[in-house]
Design a protein around this motif. Structure first.
Motif, PDB file in Angstrom:
ATOM      1  N   MET A 183       7.167  -6.021   6.143  1.00  0.00           N
ATOM      2  CA  MET A 183       5.905  -5.546   5.557  1.00  0.00           C
ATOM      3  C   MET A 183       5.704  -6.152   4.174  1.00  0.00           C
ATOM      4  SD  MET A 183       5.105  -1.658   4.468  1.00  0.00           S
ATOM      5  CE  MET A 183       3.932  -1.359   3.153  1.00  0.00           C
ATOM      6  N   LYS A 184       4.478  -6.591   3.920  1.00  0.00           N
ATOM      7  CA  LYS A 184       4.204  -7.300   2.653  1.00  0.00           C
ATOM      8  C   LYS A 184       3.972  -6.287   1.539  1.00  0.00           C
ATOM      9  CE  LYS A 184       1.116  -9.366   5.014  1.00  0.00           C
ATOM     10  NZ  LYS A 184      -0.250  -9.854   5.151  1.00  0.00           N
ATOM     11  N   TRP A 185       5.031  -5.602   1.180  1.00  0.00           N
ATOM     12  CA  TRP A 185       4.897  -4.576   0.152  1.00  0.00           C
ATOM     13  C   TRP A 185       5.038  -5.212  -1.235  1.00  0.00           C
ATOM     14  CZ3 TRP A 185       3.399   0.293  -0.338  1.00  0.00           C
ATOM     15  CH2 TRP A 185       3.645   0.906  -1.561  1.00  0.00           C
ATOM     16  N   ILE A 186       4.132  -4.901  -2.125  1.00  0.00           N
ATOM     17  CA  ILE A 186       4.241  -5.357  -3.508  1.00  0.00           C
ATOM     18  C   ILE A 186       4.170  -4.128  -4.409  1.00  0.00           C
ATOM     19  CG2 ILE A 186       3.242  -6.781  -5.334  1.00  0.00           C
ATOM     20  CD1 ILE A 186       1.917  -8.464  -3.185  1.00  0.00           C
ATOM     21  N   SER A 187       5.075  -4.030  -5.347  1.00  0.00           N
ATOM     22  CA  SER A 187       5.056  -2.885  -6.260  1.00  0.00           C
ATOM     23  C   SER A 187       3.767  -2.876  -7.065  1.00  0.00           C
ATOM     24  CB  SER A 187       6.241  -2.962  -7.225  1.00  0.00           C
ATOM     25  OG  SER A 187       5.897  -2.335  -8.449  1.00  0.00           O
ATOM     26  N   GLY A 188       3.101  -1.745  -7.073  1.00  0.00           N
ATOM     27  CA  GLY A 188       1.860  -1.631  -7.855  1.00  0.00           C
ATOM     28  C   GLY A 188       2.116  -1.943  -9.319  1.00  0.00           C
ATOM     29  N   ALA A 189       3.173  -1.359  -9.866  1.00  0.00           N
ATOM     30  CA  ALA A 189       3.460  -1.550 -11.296  1.00  0.00           C
ATOM     31  C   ALA A 189       3.714  -3.022 -11.594  1.00  0.00           C
ATOM     32  CB  ALA A 189       4.675  -0.717 -11.676  1.00  0.00           C
ATOM     33  N   LEU A 213       2.694  -5.648  -9.888  1.00  0.00           N
ATOM     34  CA  LEU A 213       1.471  -6.442  -9.811  1.00  0.00           C
ATOM     35  C   LEU A 213       0.567  -6.172 -11.008  1.00  0.00           C
ATOM     36  CD1 LEU A 213       0.243  -8.501  -7.874  1.00  0.00           C
ATOM     37  CD2 LEU A 213      -1.291  -6.695  -7.127  1.00  0.00           C
ATOM     38  N   ALA A 214       0.586  -4.940 -11.468  1.00  0.00           N
ATOM     39  CA  ALA A 214      -0.228  -4.597 -12.651  1.00  0.00           C
ATOM     40  C   ALA A 214       0.188  -5.487 -13.823  1.00  0.00           C
ATOM     41  CB  ALA A 214      -0.042  -3.132 -13.016  1.00  0.00           C
ATOM     42  N   LEU A 225      -0.969  -8.976 -13.303  1.00  0.00           N
ATOM     43  CA  LEU A 225      -2.405  -9.105 -13.569  1.00  0.00           C
ATOM     44  C   LEU A 225      -2.718  -8.860 -15.044  1.00  0.00           C
ATOM     45  CD1 LEU A 225      -3.580  -7.220 -10.387  1.00  0.00           C
ATOM     46  CD2 LEU A 225      -4.013  -9.621 -10.876  1.00  0.00           C
ATOM     47  N   GLY A 226      -1.714  -8.460 -15.806  1.00  0.00           N
ATOM     48  CA  GLY A 226      -1.918  -8.272 -17.247  1.00  0.00           C
ATOM     49  C   GLY A 226      -2.945  -7.221 -17.554  1.00  0.00           C
ATOM     50  N   ASN A 250      -5.175  -3.493 -10.199  1.00  0.00           N
ATOM     51  CA  ASN A 250      -3.966  -3.347  -9.405  1.00  0.00           C
ATOM     52  C   ASN A 250      -4.302  -3.673  -7.950  1.00  0.00           C
ATOM     53  OD1 ASN A 250      -1.375  -2.769  -8.615  1.00  0.00           O
ATOM     54  ND2 ASN A 250      -1.341  -0.723  -9.538  1.00  0.00           N
ATOM     55  N   VAL A 274      -2.171  -3.695  -3.988  1.00  0.00           N
ATOM     56  CA  VAL A 274      -0.994  -3.695  -3.135  1.00  0.00           C
ATOM     57  C   VAL A 274      -1.451  -4.049  -1.720  1.00  0.00           C
ATOM     58  CG1 VAL A 274       0.237  -1.983  -4.511  1.00  0.00           C
ATOM     59  CG2 VAL A 274      -1.184  -1.216  -2.611  1.00  0.00           C
ATOM     60  N   THR A 331      -1.210   4.646 -10.200  1.00  0.00           N
ATOM     61  CA  THR A 331      -0.258   3.529 -10.148  1.00  0.00           C
ATOM     62  C   THR A 331      -0.291   2.761  -8.836  1.00  0.00           C
ATOM     63  OG1 THR A 331       1.456   4.934  -9.190  1.00  0.00           O
ATOM     64  CG2 THR A 331       1.314   4.869 -11.605  1.00  0.00           C
TER      65      THR A 331
END
Lengths: 382, 382
Positions: free
Chosen positions: A1-7, A9-10, A13-14, B94, B96, B131
């Motif tokens: 599963m293509k899970w990316i941590s929200g934090a 990625l935040a 994305l700066g 954000n 995901v 988040t």
């Protein structure tokens, strides 16, 4: 599963910086502080006050409406003052004293016109919402009450002395007035249903109420609950109930009975009475939670320290509590998960969970009365 | 009369400067540009676009919801992407990718939780709205459809394979699941009524629909229009209607008939059919103007160039016009004075007065589909 941590990625994305210049107004509200002529700006999500705006004049029995973008509030003071507030900058941007004695106002469905209902002189005045320049003056030789907006750039109001309801259609720019007579003796307040179809007037000089179907090409007065009201019985009425308190719960309306310790249930189609619920005191507001499952009721002096919650299926009181002396107003969050309550003598706005009845917080306020959340901007007749 | 010029007083108050940093979001909206994976930010009051946000991934059949303060949008992409947009800063804050294939989502009544409905893998995942961290995973071994929010921090959704509806109560923090079986064969979409009481599921594998009364302590499936729907008749269905299109008009619901050139009228209490109106094509959306007096209907390919307006009192078509090829969606301003229409092949969002039907303006957009105004933040089930 293509899970990316929200934090994570935040960060990628700066987006750490939060701009303090941005004020999102969708979850804000204004609380009328009547004793000090000020407004408290509150944040529903934070359950806190975030500012105070002063210099509003006499705010006894004051009300307000919001612009469609929920940036501006138009405050209707008892002294005839019409004040435009910018809630993002927390200041007055314009103020006119448009009469000697006013009671309530409304904003057109397109947000372009603000109307004010006057006692001295009688009549309704309509203003440009941008500039507050008067665009129409509708004298009546009578106190006007129950001013509301209706779909189609219309305003509806009623004359205390003549017992007439006027529909002012502003869609052409110039007011086109339709007058409906025989509303009844001394109409004292009115409301419009959320769909903008029914305009219902309470009578001080006789029993019953009067409804008008605004979808009818030739509206006629319809008598409602002809055996109810103050009428000639001369009941001790400590406070006439607010008809804004008329709650729509499913197919029924709930009405605070005048001078009785009861709320009344009325079928929304036939306008026939469908039941009564005994209450702790003379109801002032009977407010429906937005989903219509509960009705919250407050009461007239000297029993104004208590709130009762009525279940709209069983029509029974399911909860009762005493927030404090002088519970003056209640406002639900737009989706109904919380209710905010003005407790004047405690100097607090108290916040409750409507599912558990748990108290979630309180906010200091100077003699708080009316609470107005910005979501009213998108509703008819509020 | 103590008249003071608004303009004069404005100067006295020194309010000429308008801060460009302030964005009031109450009258904004987002338009899905499906071909380019972008969103167009529009301003209802200005009837214009004020920005574009790109990088949203696959936005075919995309939808979105808003935070209670109307600052953030949560976009549900077909590719499983859940993207949080700040509409005041016009950027992604954000994102995901929470599944391989998703269809729709919802936000809890307190604005704290965002839920997404997934095809691959099946099930619903629930995220912290701040988040986007996952707080609950509800696998189902089935495609899930018809995910909506309900009062009391609940989410409701339905399983395509098993024909089960699940109610996930998040009020305690941990999901409490109630399962209702025998919903029907292959439920394909569902809606919740604006009061959050009725959850109504459309069936692909058999005739009729299924309603659940969420106020019932033990909800049971209620069959609705058992002789209507695609069922076994194997009608040529060019596009299954959207049940979000179910319109509440006074005491009746209006339903786009499946595979027929008709809309159906259903009593809101008994759920019995009360009438049918013949339409130009197979209806896709039957949207009620907020006051319930009109229902606007668009149609499936190849008749998707036309809109019909039906009066809800006479149940007759009162207006018909052709905005252009591929009318995909319609959104009313919150108080219903305008309707905004996505015309995909024209590359325009077209704006109409709902009283006069006059065209008021148009906005360029890349293959526009869904239109979502921020006022949805304050409504249940949208």
């Amino acid at each position: 599963m293509k899970w990316i941590s929200g934090a994570l990625l935040a960060l990628m994305l700066g987006t750490s910086a939060h701009s303090d210049t941005i004020v999102a107004t969708g979850d804000l509200g204004l609380v009328v502080e009547r004793a000090t002529g000020s407004l408290l700006l509150v944040d529903q999500s934070e359950r806190s006050s975030i500012g105070q705006i002063t210099g509003l004049g006499d705010l006894s029995h004051a009300s307000l409406v919001y612009s469609p973008d929920q940036r501006f509030a138009y405050v209707f003071g008892r002294d005839g003052g019409l004040t435009k507030i910018d809630i993002t900058e927390k200041k007055i941007v314009n103020r006119v004293v448009q009469s000697g004695n006013a009671i309530g106002g409304a904003i057109s469905d397109d947000g372009k016109l603000v109307a004010v209902s006057n006692y001295e002189p009688g009549g309704v005045r309509i203003f440009d919402a941008d500039t507050l320049e008067m665009v129409a003056d509708l004298p009546t030789d009578s106190k006007t009450i129950g001013l509301v907006d209706a779909p189609g750039r219309r305003f509806v109001f009623t004359l205390w002395d003549e017992g007439e309801t006027w529909i002012a259609d502003m869609s052409s720019g110039e007011p086109q007035i339709t007058k409906i007579t025989d509303i009844g003796v001394n109409p004292y307040d009115a409301l419009i249903t959320g769909d903008g179809r029914l305009y219902i007037t309470g009578l001080f000089g006789e029993d019953g109420l009067t409804a008008i179907d605004l979808w009818d090409p030739k509206p006629e007065p319809i008598r409602v609950l002809p055996n109810y009201g103050r009428g000639q019985k001369d009941l001790p009425v400590y406070k006439m109930p607010h008809l804004e308190g008329w709650a729509r719960a499913g197919r029924e309306f709930v009405l605070p009975a005048v001078g009785h310790h009861q709320i009344l249930w009325v079928d929304g189609e036939s306008l026939e009475e469908t039941g009564r619920t005994d209450t702790y005191g003379q109801p002032v507001f009977a407010m429906s939670r937005p989903d219509g499952r509960q009705v919250w009721v407050n009461f007239a002096h000297p029993l104004n320290d208590t709130i009762q919650v009525v279940d709209t299926v069983s029509k029974e009181v399911v909860h009762e509590f005493k927030p404090g002396k002088a519970v003056l107003h209640m406002e639900f969050t737009p989706r109904g998960h919380e209710v905010w309550v003005s407790v004047r003598d405690a100097g607090k706005v108290m916040i409750y969970d409507t599912q558990t009845f748990e108290k979630l917080g309180e906010i200091d306020a100077e003699s708080p009365s009316g609470i107005f959340f910005t979501s009213r901007a998108h509703k008819t007749g509020l």
